[in-house]
Design a protein around this motif. Sequence first.
Motif, PDB file in Angstrom:
ATOM      1  N   GLY A 256     -41.391 -92.306  14.539  1.00  0.00           N
ATOM      2  CA  GLY A 256     -40.193 -91.522  14.271  1.00  0.00           C
ATOM      3  C   GLY A 256     -40.149 -90.996  12.855  1.00  0.00           C
ATOM      4  O   GLY A 256     -41.141 -91.007  12.123  1.00  0.00           O
ATOM      5  N   LEU A 257     -38.968 -90.561  12.469  1.00  0.00           N
ATOM      6  CA  LEU A 257     -38.789 -89.942  11.161  1.00  0.00           C
ATOM      7  C   LEU A 257     -39.020 -90.925  10.018  1.00  0.00           C
ATOM      8  O   LEU A 257     -39.593 -90.577   8.992  1.00  0.00           O
ATOM      9  CB  LEU A 257     -37.377 -89.353  11.080  1.00  0.00           C
ATOM     10  CG  LEU A 257     -37.080 -88.367   9.962  1.00  0.00           C
ATOM     11  CD1 LEU A 257     -37.962 -87.135  10.100  1.00  0.00           C
ATOM     12  CD2 LEU A 257     -35.609 -87.974   9.982  1.00  0.00           C
ATOM     13  N   GLY A 258     -38.587 -92.165  10.198  1.00  0.00           N
ATOM     14  CA  GLY A 258     -38.755 -93.165   9.155  1.00  0.00           C
ATOM     15  C   GLY A 258     -40.210 -93.499   8.905  1.00  0.00           C
ATOM     16  O   GLY A 258     -40.652 -93.590   7.756  1.00  0.00           O
ATOM     17  N   LYS A 259     -40.970 -93.664   9.969  1.00  0.00           N
ATOM     18  CA  LYS A 259     -42.395 -93.971   9.812  1.00  0.00           C
ATOM     19  C   LYS A 259     -43.133 -92.782   9.209  1.00  0.00           C
ATOM     20  O   LYS A 259     -44.078 -92.954   8.429  1.00  0.00           O
ATOM     21  CB  LYS A 259     -42.998 -94.330  11.168  1.00  0.00           C
ATOM     22  CG  LYS A 259     -44.399 -94.893  11.059  1.00  0.00           C
ATOM     23  CD  LYS A 259     -44.926 -95.348  12.403  1.00  0.00           C
ATOM     24  CE  LYS A 259     -46.320 -95.934  12.257  1.00  0.00           C
ATOM     25  NZ  LYS A 259     -46.879 -96.345  13.580  1.00  0.00           N
ATOM     26  N   LEU A 260     -42.697 -91.568   9.553  1.00  0.00           N
ATOM     27  CA  LEU A 260     -43.313 -90.369   8.975  1.00  0.00           C
ATOM     28  C   LEU A 260     -43.097 -90.330   7.465  1.00  0.00           C
ATOM     29  O   LEU A 260     -44.009 -90.004   6.700  1.00  0.00           O
ATOM     30  CB  LEU A 260     -42.715 -89.119   9.630  1.00  0.00           C
ATOM     31  CG  LEU A 260     -43.346 -87.779   9.258  1.00  0.00           C
ATOM     32  CD1 LEU A 260     -44.774 -87.699   9.772  1.00  0.00           C
ATOM     33  CD2 LEU A 260     -42.517 -86.633   9.832  1.00  0.00           C
TER      34      LEU A 260
END
Length: 305
Positions: A256-260
């Motif tokens: 998701g956005l956090g891991k990105l």
Amino acid sequence: MKELPRRILGVVIVLVGVIALIFIMLRIIPGDPVSVLLNEHVSQANIDRLTQNMGLDKSLPEQFLTYLLGVFRGDLGRSYTMQQPVLSLILQAFPYTVRLTLLAIAFAWTIGIVSGVISAMYNEKFLDYLFRGTALLGISVPVFMVALFLQYMFYFRLSLLPLVYDGSFVSLILPAIALGWNSAGSVARLTRSSLMEQLGATYIDTARAKGLVYKKAVVFHALKNAILPVITMMALQLAEMLSGAVITESVFSISGLGKLALTALQTRDMPLLQGTVLFTAFLIAVGGILADIIGTILNPKLRLG
């Protein structure tokens, strides 16, 4: 509603400030994105060519102005490491964060509101102490601790749920609980305190005097007025969760956005990190506006003001 144009202008100013802040911070911390991309044996000519292609040979004001103009055109730049448009990468990752967030927020709101109501109804009794202690625990314990505990209990000990996200709904349950645990505690505490104020009002005594059962007076009368500040906070929570759960997505391997954003930070991918931070700030700012709008719609006093 008359304040909406001013709020939107304020959001634009905040986002420009966020761009400037992250732009400066990324360029003052040690490290060089070019050296990260190239190995130590590459020639100086190749380093200079890549630096020029990435626009890093320009002065900082020129780089900032170029990036800012690109943002207003909807261009967040191109990822250094993935060689794809940043906006495209964000839009690919965002649906994973949305699915996680919706399930987490459903857990947080359901558990939080129910716990807050029960705690207020049984004020200074065992259930009140139990739910207040649980809410305090939810606020105090870090997300990564909750995530690791859930993995240990439900995968290693009980073998009931998957360890990491595998694309199925079942594998989202543990990360949703880990992400929503803190918000559930906040909702429970605010619901209880707001409901306690309403339970001391005269209209509750009047309803009880007319023969209305206490539980019905709480649920159908007091809760209706007590829920307004809770809904406002819930709108902000939704925006914050949507902005990316870095720790939760990393622990459960959710792309998701956090891991990105974490990947961009580890590889010093400046355009990608700038884009994810800007997108996060945008979601939080929009969430604040929506919270104000919802509060105005639900509260006639604010509309009259």
